[in-house]
Scaffold this motif. Sequence first.
Motif, PDB file in Angstrom:
ATOM      1  N   GLU A  74       1.146  -2.462   1.348  1.00 49.84           N
ATOM      2  CA  GLU A  74       0.092  -2.256   0.360  1.00 49.84           C
ATOM      3  C   GLU A  74       0.651  -1.711  -0.949  1.00 49.84           C
ATOM      4  O   GLU A  74       1.702  -1.073  -0.975  1.00 49.84           O
ATOM      5  N   ARG A  75      -0.102  -1.956  -2.019  1.00 49.01           N
ATOM      6  CA  ARG A  75       0.190  -1.303  -3.296  1.00 49.01           C
ATOM      7  C   ARG A  75      -0.505   0.058  -3.310  1.00 49.01           C
ATOM      8  O   ARG A  75      -1.659   0.173  -2.905  1.00 49.01           O
ATOM      9  N   ASP A  76       0.191   1.060  -3.794  1.00 51.09           N
ATOM     10  CA  ASP A  76      -0.443   2.352  -4.014  1.00 51.09           C
ATOM     11  C   ASP A  76      -1.318   2.237  -5.261  1.00 51.09           C
ATOM     12  O   ASP A  76      -0.848   1.869  -6.333  1.00 51.09           O
ATOM     13  N   GLY A  77      -2.591   2.537  -5.118  1.00 50.74           N
ATOM     14  CA  GLY A  77      -3.520   2.346  -6.224  1.00 50.74           C
ATOM     15  C   GLY A  77      -3.211   3.170  -7.446  1.00 50.74           C
ATOM     16  O   GLY A  77      -3.552   2.794  -8.568  1.00 50.74           O
ATOM     17  N   ASP A  78      -2.559   4.327  -7.283  1.00 54.32           N
ATOM     18  CA  ASP A  78      -2.284   5.203  -8.416  1.00 54.32           C
ATOM     19  C   ASP A  78      -0.946   4.888  -9.079  1.00 54.32           C
ATOM     20  O   ASP A  78      -0.862   4.739 -10.292  1.00 54.32           O
ATOM     21  N   SER A  79       0.093   4.773  -8.270  1.00 55.29           N
ATOM     22  CA  SER A  79       1.431   4.606  -8.837  1.00 55.29           C
ATOM     23  C   SER A  79       1.895   3.161  -8.892  1.00 55.29           C
ATOM     24  O   SER A  79       2.844   2.837  -9.591  1.00 55.29           O
ATOM     25  N   GLY A  80       1.221   2.285  -8.130  1.00 52.26           N
ATOM     26  CA  GLY A  80       1.655   0.898  -8.079  1.00 52.26           C
ATOM     27  C   GLY A  80       2.851   0.677  -7.187  1.00 52.26           C
ATOM     28  O   GLY A  80       3.341  -0.441  -7.070  1.00 52.26           O
ATOM     29  N   THR A  81       3.358   1.734  -6.543  1.00 50.40           N
ATOM     30  CA  THR A  81       4.486   1.575  -5.636  1.00 50.40           C
ATOM     31  C   THR A  81       4.032   0.935  -4.338  1.00 50.40           C
ATOM     32  O   THR A  81       2.843   0.878  -4.026  1.00 50.40           O
ATOM     33  N   ARG A  82       4.990   0.473  -3.575  1.00 48.62           N
ATOM     34  CA  ARG A  82       4.690  -0.233  -2.339  1.00 48.62           C
ATOM     35  C   ARG A  82       4.740   0.703  -1.151  1.00 48.62           C
ATOM     36  O   ARG A  82       5.649   1.521  -1.044  1.00 48.62           O
ATOM     37  N   LEU A  83       3.753   0.588  -0.284  1.00 50.41           N
ATOM     38  CA  LEU A  83       3.696   1.411   0.915  1.00 50.41           C
ATOM     39  C   LEU A  83       3.650   0.504   2.137  1.00 50.41           C
ATOM     40  O   LEU A  83       2.948  -0.506   2.142  1.00 50.41           O
ATOM     41  N   GLU A  84       4.384   0.864   3.167  1.00 47.20           N
ATOM     42  CA  GLU A  84       4.355   0.136   4.433  1.00 47.20           C
ATOM     43  C   GLU A  84       3.703   1.036   5.478  1.00 47.20           C
ATOM     44  O   GLU A  84       4.110   2.170   5.671  1.00 47.20           O
ATOM     45  N   ARG A  85       2.666   0.521   6.119  1.00 45.92           N
ATOM     46  CA  ARG A  85       1.932   1.308   7.101  1.00 45.92           C
ATOM     47  C   ARG A  85       1.900   0.556   8.437  1.00 45.92           C
ATOM     48  O   ARG A  85       1.750  -0.668   8.451  1.00 45.92           O
ATOM     49  N   TYR A  86       2.009   1.294   9.532  1.00 43.74           N
ATOM     50  CA  TYR A  86       2.127   0.685  10.838  1.00 43.74           C
ATOM     51  C   TYR A  86       1.065   1.233  11.797  1.00 43.74           C
ATOM     52  O   TYR A  86       0.700   2.394  11.754  1.00 43.74           O
ATOM     53  N   LEU A  87       0.584   0.342  12.652  1.00 40.83           N
ATOM     54  CA  LEU A  87      -0.195   0.725  13.813  1.00 40.83           C
ATOM     55  C   LEU A  87       0.632   0.313  15.023  1.00 40.83           C
ATOM     56  O   LEU A  87       0.876  -0.879  15.230  1.00 40.83           O
ATOM     57  N   LEU A  88       1.104   1.276  15.787  1.00 44.27           N
ATOM     58  CA  LEU A  88       1.978   0.974  16.921  1.00 44.27           C
ATOM     59  C   LEU A  88       1.307   1.312  18.240  1.00 44.27           C
ATOM     60  O   LEU A  88       0.402   2.137  18.281  1.00 44.27           O
TER      61      LEU A  88
END
Length: 310
Positions: free
Chosen positions: A296-310
Amino acid sequence: MESEPIVRLACRAMNTRFEVALWGRDAGYLTAVAEEALREVQALEQQLSFYRPDSDIRELNVYAAQRPVSVDARLFGLLRRAKELSEATGGAFDLTVAPLLRAWGFTGEGGRVPTEAEVEAAREITGMRLVELDADALTVRFARAGVMIDLGALGKGYAVERAAEILHDAEVPGALLHGGTSTVQAYGLQPDGSPWTVAIQDPSDRERALASIPLRGQALSVSALHGKFFAEGGARYGHVLDPRSGCPVEGALLAAVVCDSATDSDALSTALMVLGSPSFPVLAAIRPEAAALVVERDGDSGTRLERYLL
């Protein structure tokens, strides 16, 4: 000891390449099984295609707003499952987005930004609530003229799942099937006893693997924005639409889902693109065995975030 033969066959269907790799003791038998599995994929394309003039889906889109249309039991079951998934995801997954795709120009080459009025008009005829299913008569009816079903977000996964059933019935010891970059299904294990491992491409760098997923009789589906898109007015618009707003998804770059059903993984990866990582509890409620990844894009900084459901 002579190694077990591995047979690989492929075909073109649903505007992508389907391929099966399977192993066992008899190459001739494996070839016959693989051919049967791919024939099933091609037969499903003829039945489920949005574009073929003689497909069952085309018949629904032409006549179901006028009268109930009979369908076979398996297609009815697929549409019923699609309706269940739509309800469970709050409408994030929806087979009736064709009017919205058309408004945004994604049913042809390129794309265009529609007016608000065009989006609202398309939303009026979008929603699985408008698809009426009669389980006793095995009929489908649309509540409004203009409603259309497009199995693009589900069809490849369903075809992979049906082909895997043929491999199961043929009792091959192990196989891997895929429908383009959309869905892959593992059956059994590799000849050395290890799970089948599938890499997910980084949406920002297609030469880099974001993750390697071991599959043990499971399906993996990936939805991403690196497919069809267009740029206009300095903005980039992807082909994955939020059926609730009628607009392209903005936050997620990629969503991947692993679960036991290729049909469900295909649908749920699309829903996860729309809903993002906050929907992990929704996904877990639908498929408790599921694993997932969202970029996902971080809505504030525009950086990329990777999130997991394991």
